[in-house]
Design an enzyme around this catalytic site. Structure first.
Site, mmCIF file in Angstrom:
data_model
loop_
_atom_site.group_PDB
_atom_site.id
_atom_site.type_symbol
_atom_site.label_atom_id
_atom_site.label_comp_id
_atom_site.label_asym_id
_atom_site.label_seq_id
_atom_site.Cartn_x
_atom_site.Cartn_y
_atom_site.Cartn_z
ATOM 1 N N ASN A 1 -0.118 -2.215 16.358
ATOM 2 C CA ASN A 1 -0.639 -1.081 15.382
ATOM 3 C C ASN A 1 -2.076 -1.354 15.412
ATOM 4 O O ASN A 1 -2.441 -2.422 14.866
ATOM 5 C CB ASN A 1 0.091 -1.290 14.186
ATOM 6 C CG ASN A 1 -0.451 -0.123 13.408
ATOM 7 O OD1 ASN A 1 -1.416 0.211 13.319
ATOM 8 N ND2 ASN A 1 0.597 0.680 12.373
ATOM 9 N N HIS B 1 -5.961 -0.529 11.754
ATOM 10 C CA HIS B 1 -6.802 -1.139 10.972
ATOM 11 C C HIS B 1 -8.347 -1.652 11.555
ATOM 12 O O HIS B 1 -9.189 -1.951 11.129
ATOM 13 C CB HIS B 1 -6.228 -2.456 10.318
ATOM 14 C CG HIS B 1 -5.304 -2.046 9.402
ATOM 15 N ND1 HIS B 1 -5.620 -1.344 8.293
ATOM 16 C CD2 HIS B 1 -3.636 -2.178 9.484
ATOM 17 C CE1 HIS B 1 -4.405 -0.924 7.694
ATOM 18 N NE2 HIS B 1 -3.533 -1.544 8.351
ATOM 19 N N HIS C 1 -1.017 5.423 13.018
ATOM 20 C CA HIS C 1 -0.392 6.162 11.866
ATOM 21 C C HIS C 1 -1.532 7.072 11.752
ATOM 22 O O HIS C 1 -2.727 6.757 11.092
ATOM 23 C CB HIS C 1 -0.031 5.227 10.837
ATOM 24 C CG HIS C 1 0.355 6.020 9.578
ATOM 25 N ND1 HIS C 1 0.871 5.414 8.472
ATOM 26 C CD2 HIS C 1 0.759 7.239 9.342
ATOM 27 C CE1 HIS C 1 1.424 6.221 7.592
ATOM 28 N NE2 HIS C 1 1.191 7.224 8.038
ATOM 29 N N ARG D 1 -2.662 9.252 8.842
ATOM 30 C CA ARG D 1 -2.219 9.630 7.344
ATOM 31 C C ARG D 1 -2.661 10.818 7.097
ATOM 32 O O ARG D 1 -3.811 11.612 7.550
ATOM 33 C CB ARG D 1 -2.640 8.388 6.657
ATOM 34 C CG ARG D 1 -2.171 7.032 6.699
ATOM 35 C CD ARG D 1 -2.574 6.231 5.697
ATOM 36 N NE ARG D 1 -2.011 6.362 4.583
ATOM 37 C CZ ARG D 1 -0.946 5.894 3.830
ATOM 38 N NH1 ARG D 1 -0.376 4.696 4.475
ATOM 39 N NH2 ARG D 1 -0.419 6.151 2.683
ATOM 40 N N ARG E 1 -7.556 8.107 6.206
ATOM 41 C CA ARG E 1 -8.116 7.000 5.778
ATOM 42 C C ARG E 1 -8.336 5.910 7.106
ATOM 43 O O ARG E 1 -9.317 5.141 6.809
ATOM 44 C CB ARG E 1 -7.662 6.269 4.704
ATOM 45 C CG ARG E 1 -6.245 5.564 5.021
ATOM 46 C CD ARG E 1 -5.787 4.726 4.072
ATOM 47 N NE ARG E 1 -5.080 5.343 2.800
ATOM 48 C CZ ARG E 1 -4.209 4.998 2.225
ATOM 49 N NH1 ARG E 1 -3.680 3.739 2.334
ATOM 50 N NH2 ARG E 1 -3.644 5.813 1.293
ATOM 51 N N GLU F 1 2.880 7.387 14.363
ATOM 52 C CA GLU F 1 3.479 7.195 12.979
ATOM 53 C C GLU F 1 3.034 8.589 12.209
ATOM 54 O O GLU F 1 1.656 8.565 11.976
ATOM 55 C CB GLU F 1 3.185 5.956 12.288
ATOM 56 C CG GLU F 1 3.966 4.937 12.508
ATOM 57 C CD GLU F 1 3.504 3.571 11.731
ATOM 58 O OE1 GLU F 1 3.196 3.883 10.572
ATOM 59 O OE2 GLU F 1 3.853 2.772 12.207
ATOM 60 N N THR G 1 2.230 1.622 3.723
ATOM 61 C CA THR G 1 3.471 2.266 3.635
ATOM 62 C C THR G 1 4.391 1.491 2.707
ATOM 63 O O THR G 1 5.054 0.293 3.161
ATOM 64 C CB THR G 1 4.131 2.463 5.008
ATOM 65 O OG1 THR G 1 2.890 3.159 5.757
ATOM 66 C CG2 THR G 1 5.251 3.617 4.893
ATOM 67 N N GLU H 1 13.535 2.219 12.270
ATOM 68 C CA GLU H 1 12.757 1.019 12.190
ATOM 69 C C GLU H 1 12.859 0.463 10.707
ATOM 70 O O GLU H 1 12.752 1.063 9.893
ATOM 71 C CB GLU H 1 10.976 1.171 12.483
ATOM 72 C CG GLU H 1 10.252 0.014 12.330
ATOM 73 C CD GLU H 1 8.807 0.326 13.009
ATOM 74 O OE1 GLU H 1 8.670 0.988 13.719
ATOM 75 O OE2 GLU H 1 8.010 -0.338 12.142
ATOM 76 N N HIS I 1 6.327 -4.292 9.623
ATOM 77 C CA HIS I 1 5.603 -4.364 8.586
ATOM 78 C C HIS I 1 5.502 -5.661 8.028
ATOM 79 O O HIS I 1 6.225 -6.213 7.632
ATOM 80 C CB HIS I 1 6.206 -3.391 7.279
ATOM 81 C CG HIS I 1 5.111 -2.771 6.430
ATOM 82 N ND1 HIS I 1 4.621 -1.652 6.626
ATOM 83 C CD2 HIS I 1 4.621 -3.460 5.435
ATOM 84 C CE1 HIS I 1 3.694 -1.514 5.614
ATOM 85 N NE2 HIS I 1 3.574 -2.864 4.840
#
Ligand code: PXP
Length: 252
Positions: free
Chosen positions: A15, A18, A51, A53, A57, A78, A109, A159, A202
């Site tokens: 992922n 970030h 993801h 969002r 962000r 996502e 999340t 998931e 996660h």
């Protein structure tokens, strides 16, 4: 009914959200999450997760367009189950769409999707995505009612949320951690028996990935925050290689 666990290599989805968080902190173009995705691809990742969002962000719309263009690996997109996100997914048709709950005030999340309380709407929401060829997964707690609801709505993949397990490990509450691990194992078995492919993710890191990777029913883990943080110290390729090594060791 699936009666046998297939012996297959566990996939690692990286992922890259970030990297975008860091970019957006300065408002420019660097560091570029697409560059990180290509690096992850070269380092042996099996998929890329991003993801989008609702508040944009970290990942923004243009990142998704560029990932679709640049990647050879499958993209796991996502998103929240909203009409806007559904339109975007149908435009890009990524390999996979992972539906997650989303609250603006959360830092990441929190908790899984409430499939059991929203099954009619989710079944309608998933149908056009499945028709467009996207493999839909539902990000849920390892809870019997949620897993059974995921089967009812026809999701091919779930998931399982490993956040609680990782938080309990970090806070040293080991009995509670092990109870949560047992819940995840039981959930994975149930989902598998119902014919659903099982993924997990996660909060996973080098310490917590082993017991999760060892679940025989598991086919994929998705890991982001830790790998991107670790990349600051040892590089993204080394972080991915070490994660891969630990996953393989846990499964052997
Ligand atoms: N899987 C899902 C469904 C997520 O929402 C996230 C966080 O975006 C992850 C995996 C990766 O979590 P982490 O960044 O904590 O590794």
């Amino acid at each position: 009914m699936v009666d046998r666990v297939q012996e297959t290599r566990l996939r690692l989805g990286v992922n890259i959200d970030h990297v975008a968080t860091l970019r957006n902190a300065r408002g420019g173009t660097a560091p570029d999450p697409v560059r990180a995705a290509l690096l992850a691809e070269a380092a042996g990742a099996d998929g890329i997760t991003a993801h989008l969002r609702e508040d944009r962000r970290h990942i923004v719309d243009d990142d998704i367009a560029r990932l679709m263009e640049a990647l050879r690996l499958p993209l796991n997109f996502e998103m929240a189950a909203t009409a806007e996100m559904q339109r975007i997914a149908l435009r890009h048709r990524p390999h996979a769409v992972c539906l997650v709950p989303e609250r603006r005030e959360e830092r990441t999340t929190e908790g899984g999707l409430n499939v059991a309380g929203d099954d009619r709407r989710l079944a309608d929401f998933i149908a056009p995505l499945a028709e467009a060829g996207c493999r839909v997964s539902l990000f849920i707690e390892a809870d019997e009612a949620q897993i059974e609801a995921a089967a009812r709505v026809g999701a091919p993949v779930v998931e399982l949320h490993t956040g609680t397990y990782c938080d309990l490990h970090a806070s040293g509450r080991l009995d509670a951690r092990d109870a949560e691990l047992r819940r995840l194992y039981t959930g994975a078995v149930l989902a598998h028996q119902l014919g659903i492919e099982v993924h997990a993710g996660h909060g996973l890191d080098f310490e917590t990935v082993g017991p999760i990777a060892a679940m025989p029913e598991l086919r994929e883990v998705n890991i982001g925050h830790f790998l991107i943080g670790e990349a600051v110290f040892i590089g993204l390729d080394a972080a991915i290689a070490e994660m891969r090594r630990r996953m393989d060791a846990a499964r052997s």
